[in-house]
Design a protein around this motif. Structure first.
Motif, short mmCIF file in Angstrom:
data_model
loop_
_atom_site.label_atom_id
_atom_site.label_comp_id
_atom_site.label_asym_id
_atom_site.label_seq_id
_atom_site.Cartn_x
_atom_site.Cartn_y
_atom_site.Cartn_z
N GLY A 49 0.82 -1.21 0.00
CA GLY A 49 0.00 0.00 0.00
C GLY A 49 0.85 1.25 0.00
O GLY A 49 0.54 2.22 -0.70
N TYR A 50 1.93 1.23 0.78
CA TYR A 50 2.81 2.41 0.82
C TYR A 50 3.55 2.58 -0.51
O TYR A 50 3.71 3.71 -1.00
CB TYR A 50 3.81 2.32 1.96
CG TYR A 50 4.61 3.59 2.13
CD1 TYR A 50 4.08 4.66 2.83
CD2 TYR A 50 5.86 3.74 1.53
CE1 TYR A 50 4.78 5.86 2.95
CE2 TYR A 50 6.56 4.92 1.65
CZ TYR A 50 6.02 5.98 2.35
OH TYR A 50 6.71 7.17 2.46
N LYS A 51 3.98 1.47 -1.10
CA LYS A 51 4.67 1.55 -2.40
C LYS A 51 3.79 2.22 -3.45
O LYS A 51 4.28 2.97 -4.31
CB LYS A 51 5.07 0.16 -2.88
CG LYS A 51 6.26 -0.46 -2.18
CD LYS A 51 6.56 -1.83 -2.77
CE LYS A 51 7.76 -2.48 -2.11
NZ LYS A 51 8.02 -3.84 -2.65
N GLY A 52 2.49 1.93 -3.39
CA GLY A 52 1.58 2.50 -4.39
C GLY A 52 1.05 3.87 -4.04
O GLY A 52 0.24 4.44 -4.78
N LEU A 53 1.52 4.44 -2.95
CA LEU A 53 1.02 5.73 -2.49
C LEU A 53 1.71 6.86 -3.25
O LEU A 53 2.94 6.95 -3.25
CB LEU A 53 1.29 5.88 -0.99
CG LEU A 53 0.54 6.97 -0.23
CD1 LEU A 53 -0.96 6.66 -0.24
CD2 LEU A 53 1.05 7.05 1.19
N PRO A 54 0.94 7.73 -3.91
CA PRO A 54 1.57 8.86 -4.60
C PRO A 54 2.33 9.75 -3.61
O PRO A 54 1.94 9.87 -2.44
CB PRO A 54 0.38 9.62 -5.20
CG PRO A 54 -0.73 8.62 -5.26
CD PRO A 54 -0.51 7.71 -4.10
N ALA A 55 3.41 10.34 -4.07
CA ALA A 55 4.25 11.18 -3.20
C ALA A 55 3.45 12.30 -2.55
O ALA A 55 3.72 12.69 -1.41
CB ALA A 55 5.42 11.75 -4.00
N THR A 56 2.42 12.79 -3.24
CA THR A 56 1.63 13.91 -2.72
C THR A 56 0.77 13.52 -1.51
O THR A 56 0.27 14.39 -0.81
CB THR A 56 0.72 14.47 -3.82
OG1 THR A 56 -0.06 13.39 -4.37
CG2 THR A 56 1.55 15.11 -4.93
N ARG A 57 0.59 12.21 -1.29
CA ARG A 57 -0.26 11.77 -0.17
C ARG A 57 0.55 11.25 1.01
O ARG A 57 -0.03 10.83 2.02
CB ARG A 57 -1.25 10.70 -0.66
CG ARG A 57 -2.32 11.26 -1.59
CD ARG A 57 -3.33 10.18 -1.98
NE ARG A 57 -4.48 10.76 -2.65
CZ ARG A 57 -4.55 10.98 -3.96
NH1 ARG A 57 -3.53 10.68 -4.73
NH2 ARG A 57 -5.64 11.51 -4.49
N ARG A 58 1.86 11.24 0.90
CA ARG A 58 2.67 10.69 1.97
C ARG A 58 2.69 11.60 3.20
O ARG A 58 2.79 11.13 4.33
CB ARG A 58 4.09 10.41 1.46
CG ARG A 58 4.12 9.23 0.51
CD ARG A 58 5.44 8.99 -0.14
NE ARG A 58 5.32 7.90 -1.12
CZ ARG A 58 6.22 7.61 -2.04
NH1 ARG A 58 7.33 8.34 -2.11
NH2 ARG A 58 6.03 6.61 -2.87
#
Length: 429
Positions: A49-58
């Motif tokens: 899930g974290y791998k697929g998380l766009p940088a803008t949502r981290r």
């Protein structure tokens, strides 16, 4: 908006963001009692899930870690009150449990999954980048650092010598991660691995052949006063058997996610022990180190009416005439100006190494128990060396029997330095 309000706003954004919802839900399940029975599957879900998380949502994800996975203030207060009233082992254990953030257990369980350690390092790299504009994430980073410091304790690491027979993949990583003196290619690397040179690295069992940090050493007759002879290519290298001096000339960190985890000091000491065992004739262990903050410090100095300012004015005037000095211009610098420059450097290293604007390399070696031994003029005539320190480099001496004493001196705000450096602390009139 205060820090807490910003965190809560980001957390609310995370809760309302449907693309983040599955990841946050997986985190809650993983850290719950039910998550223990299916820890590997849930940890993999969190990782993917974290791998697929766009940088803008981290940013919102880490804000959720800061708030949803923080200690319960009421539970902490109750446990603290009970311990204050009766300081028993039971109450202390309850207080310790209450103050530990649930996100620490979350990170522990992520670490159990295949690839979990590498993912936590990658997550911390992202977190460090976000912290620059979000100081309220400091508590989350503190939990990362606390756990990584335990997991990357040198007792859990293996030290290996890197040589020309090491895997091509590892050698490529050494070239890639060299941070002090660039390795220009395979022939350059080969020189640094010949019989009178050494390279050692720390590895972690969960990261395979990914080096954490490595140090390069030159085995020579005397304390080196310039970097070029140590790294220049030679058709044939000398044998190391008769050398008496080990010069640590480069230390490079390979994992930015381990920032703040102290590894370099342990690696230097372990390498020194290894070299003493292998080559008992070695008598001197020292560095040839850059001074990356020196020019920045020169540029920040006020113009005052004293002898130091007179030296500074003379050096500044020379720099104005040579806006981008070449190596040849530096080597032709008049002797009085050389003395001004090295005196200013001595003052910087002895007087400023404990402050935030001091030199980070100096702070590392001095805190590690080394002595400031010698300042070398025109020692690094590369573009980087001239830009950072006007070509100056430093020898720090590791006297193995005095390391602990000198470390304690540094803790007590004292910089151990040689008689030669002490003489340079008197500027010319």
């Amino acid at each position: 908006m205060n820090m807490l309000e910003k965190l809560l706003q980001l957390t609310q954004k995370a809760r309302s963001d449907r693309s983040l919802e599955p990841l946050i839900k997986s985190c809650h399940l993983l850290v719950s009692e039910r998550g223990q029975a299916n820890v590997y599957a849930l940890a993999v879900q969190v990782i993917e899930g974290y791998k697929g998380l766009p940088a803008t949502r981290r940013e919102a994800f880490f804000a959720a870690l800061a708030t949803d996975f923080a200690p319960n203030p009421e539970a902490v207060l109750q446990a603290a009150t009970q311990y204050a009233a009766a300081q028993s082992a039971k109450h202390l254990a309850a207080l310790t449990h209450a103050v530990e953030a649930p996100r620490q257990e979350l990170l522990r369980r992520i670490n159990r999954a295949p690839g979990g350690t590498a993912m936590l390092l990658a997550m911390r790299v992202d977190l460090l980048g976000l912290r620059k504009g979000n100081p309220e994430l400091a508590a989350v980073d503190a939990d990362f650092l606390h756990l990584l410091t335990s997991w990357f304790n040198p007792g859990f690491l293996r030290m290996e010598r890197v040589d020309w027979q090491s895997s091509a993949a590892l050698l490529e990583k050494i070239i890639q991660h060299e941070a002090v003196h660039e390795i220009s290619g395979w022939s350059d690397l080969r020189r640094r691995l010949q019989p009178d040179r050494r390279c050692y690295a720390f590895f972690h069992p969960q990261l395979g052949d990914e080096p954490l940090i490595f140090v390069e050493v030159a085995l020579v007759d005397d304390m080196a006063d310039a970097i070029a002879p140590l790294i220049e290519s030679k058709p044939e290298a000398a044998n190391a058997d008769g050398t008496r001096t080990a010069v640590f000339y480069s230390i490079s960190n390979c994992q930015p996610g381990l920032r703040g985890v102290s590894l370099g000091n342990f690696l230097i000491k372990k390498v020194a022990d290894q070299l003493r065992s292998e080559l008992p004739q070695l008598k001197t262990f020292c560095t040839l180190s850059p001074i990356p903050a020196f020019v920045r410090w020169l540029d920040s100095q006020p113009n005052e009416d004293d002898q130091w300012s007179m030296a500074l004015q003379r050096v500044t005037a020379w720099r104005q005439l040579h806006a981008t000095p070449t190596g040849d211009q530096l080597t032709r610098m008049p002797k009085p100006l050389r003395q001004d420059l090295t005196s200013l450097c001595a003052r910087f290293l002895v007087k400023q190494s404990h402050v935030s604007l001091g030199d980070p390399v100096a702070r590392f070696h001095l805190d590690n128990g080394a002595r400031l031994e010698r300042i070398n003029f025109a020692a690094d005539l590369s573009r980087k060396g001239i830009k950072q320190s006007l070509g100056l480099m430093v020898n720090y001496l590791y006297d193995i029997g005095e390391v602990e004493t000198r470390h304690q001196d540094f803790v007590n705000q004292k910089v151990s330095h040689s008689v030669a450096v002490r003489r340079q602390l008197k500027p010319q009139a």
